[in-house]
Design a protein around this motif. Structure first.
Motif, PDB file in Angstrom:
ATOM      1  N   SER A  43      55.070 -19.870   2.966  1.00 26.28           N
ATOM      2  CA  SER A  43      56.053 -20.598   2.158  1.00 26.28           C
ATOM      3  C   SER A  43      55.631 -22.046   1.953  1.00 26.28           C
ATOM      4  CB  SER A  43      57.441 -20.552   2.814  1.00 26.28           C
ATOM      5  OG  SER A  43      57.444 -21.297   4.009  1.00 26.28           O
ATOM      6  N   THR A  45      57.794 -25.472   1.030  1.00 26.27           N
ATOM      7  CA  THR A  45      59.153 -25.988   0.856  1.00 26.27           C
ATOM      8  C   THR A  45      59.152 -27.509   0.744  1.00 26.27           C
ATOM      9  OG1 THR A  45      59.500 -26.026   3.251  1.00 26.27           O
ATOM     10  CG2 THR A  45      60.222 -24.058   2.084  1.00 26.27           C
ATOM     11  N   TYR A  46      60.099 -27.998  -0.024  1.00 24.31           N
ATOM     12  CA  TYR A  46      60.326 -29.433  -0.160  1.00 24.31           C
ATOM     13  C   TYR A  46      61.685 -29.624  -0.811  1.00 24.31           C
ATOM     14  CZ  TYR A  46      58.267 -28.187  -4.696  1.00 24.31           C
ATOM     15  OH  TYR A  46      57.979 -27.574  -5.879  1.00 24.31           O
ATOM     16  N   SER A  49      63.191 -28.526  -4.714  1.00 24.99           N
ATOM     17  CA  SER A  49      62.151 -27.644  -5.257  1.00 24.99           C
ATOM     18  C   SER A  49      62.627 -26.868  -6.487  1.00 24.99           C
ATOM     19  CB  SER A  49      61.647 -26.681  -4.184  1.00 24.99           C
ATOM     20  OG  SER A  49      62.699 -25.861  -3.726  1.00 24.99           O
ATOM     21  N   LYS A  63      54.190 -23.302  -5.629  1.00 24.56           N
ATOM     22  CA  LYS A  63      54.714 -21.943  -5.410  1.00 24.56           C
ATOM     23  C   LYS A  63      53.625 -20.876  -5.586  1.00 24.56           C
ATOM     24  CE  LYS A  63      58.723 -23.371  -4.317  1.00 24.56           C
ATOM     25  NZ  LYS A  63      59.163 -23.320  -2.934  1.00 24.56           N
ATOM     26  N   GLU A  66      52.092 -19.680  -2.247  1.00 29.81           N
ATOM     27  CA  GLU A  66      52.788 -18.735  -1.374  1.00 29.81           C
ATOM     28  C   GLU A  66      52.095 -17.380  -1.447  1.00 29.81           C
ATOM     29  OE1 GLU A  66      56.880 -19.009  -2.639  1.00 29.81           O
ATOM     30  OE2 GLU A  66      57.209 -20.761  -1.364  1.00 29.81           O
TER      31      GLU A  66
END
Length: 157
Positions: A43, A45-46, A49, A63, A66
């Protein structure tokens, strides 16, 4: 005599202000050995997003990373990575990497046939939450003049 003392103090002040580069520090062998092997980036994440897009490592939308596969070889600091997500452009590359004593992960993405010493651009990320089966890399980006963390979560294969 006063000039010599003044010059000595100035030289000492200049030497003490010298910054050290992330690439010029010593390697953390224990952390590197823990990361060796095959991994999947599970993953990215931030905050926000859903509203902003982040291009990771100057290659693709975050993305798209991922599900990417990564191989880390600790004894020569080499490896490879491959983007494999179906709705993203396929990409694979050799990499050079190491972890320094400050817990920084240094990464260079190499073009075909390119030597790492010829590559002047790279990425410095923070190693976080490292265990036998997972670890995180944290990249600091600037979003609207506000520092934001992009967290890359890796899982061992």
């Amino acid at each position: 005599m006063k000039k010599l003392i003044l010059l000595s103090f100035m030289a000492l002040a200049i030497a003490s202000c010298k910054t050290s580069s992330a690439t010029s520090t010593k390697i953390d062998s224990k952390s590197q050995v823990a990361i060796r092997g095959n991994w999947t980036l599970t993953s990215v994440t931030y905050p926000s997003s859903d509203f902003i897009k982040v291009t990771s490592f100057g290659l693709a939308d975050s993305k798209c990373f991922e599900g990417s596969t990564w191989k880390f070889v600790a004894n020569n600091n080499s490896g490879e990575m491959a983007l494999t997500k179906s709705d993203c452009a396929a990409f694979s590359s050799q990499i050079k990497w190491f972890i320094n004593k400050e817990g920084e992960f240094i990464l260079k993405v190499l073009n075909a046939g390119e030597k790492a010493k010829k590559v002047r651009n790279g990425y410095v990320l923070k190693v976080n939450v490292q265990s036998e089966n997972s670890f995180q890399l944290i990249d600091k980006i600037n979003v609207g003049n506000k520092p934001t963390d992009v967290v890359y979560q890796f899982q061992k294969n």
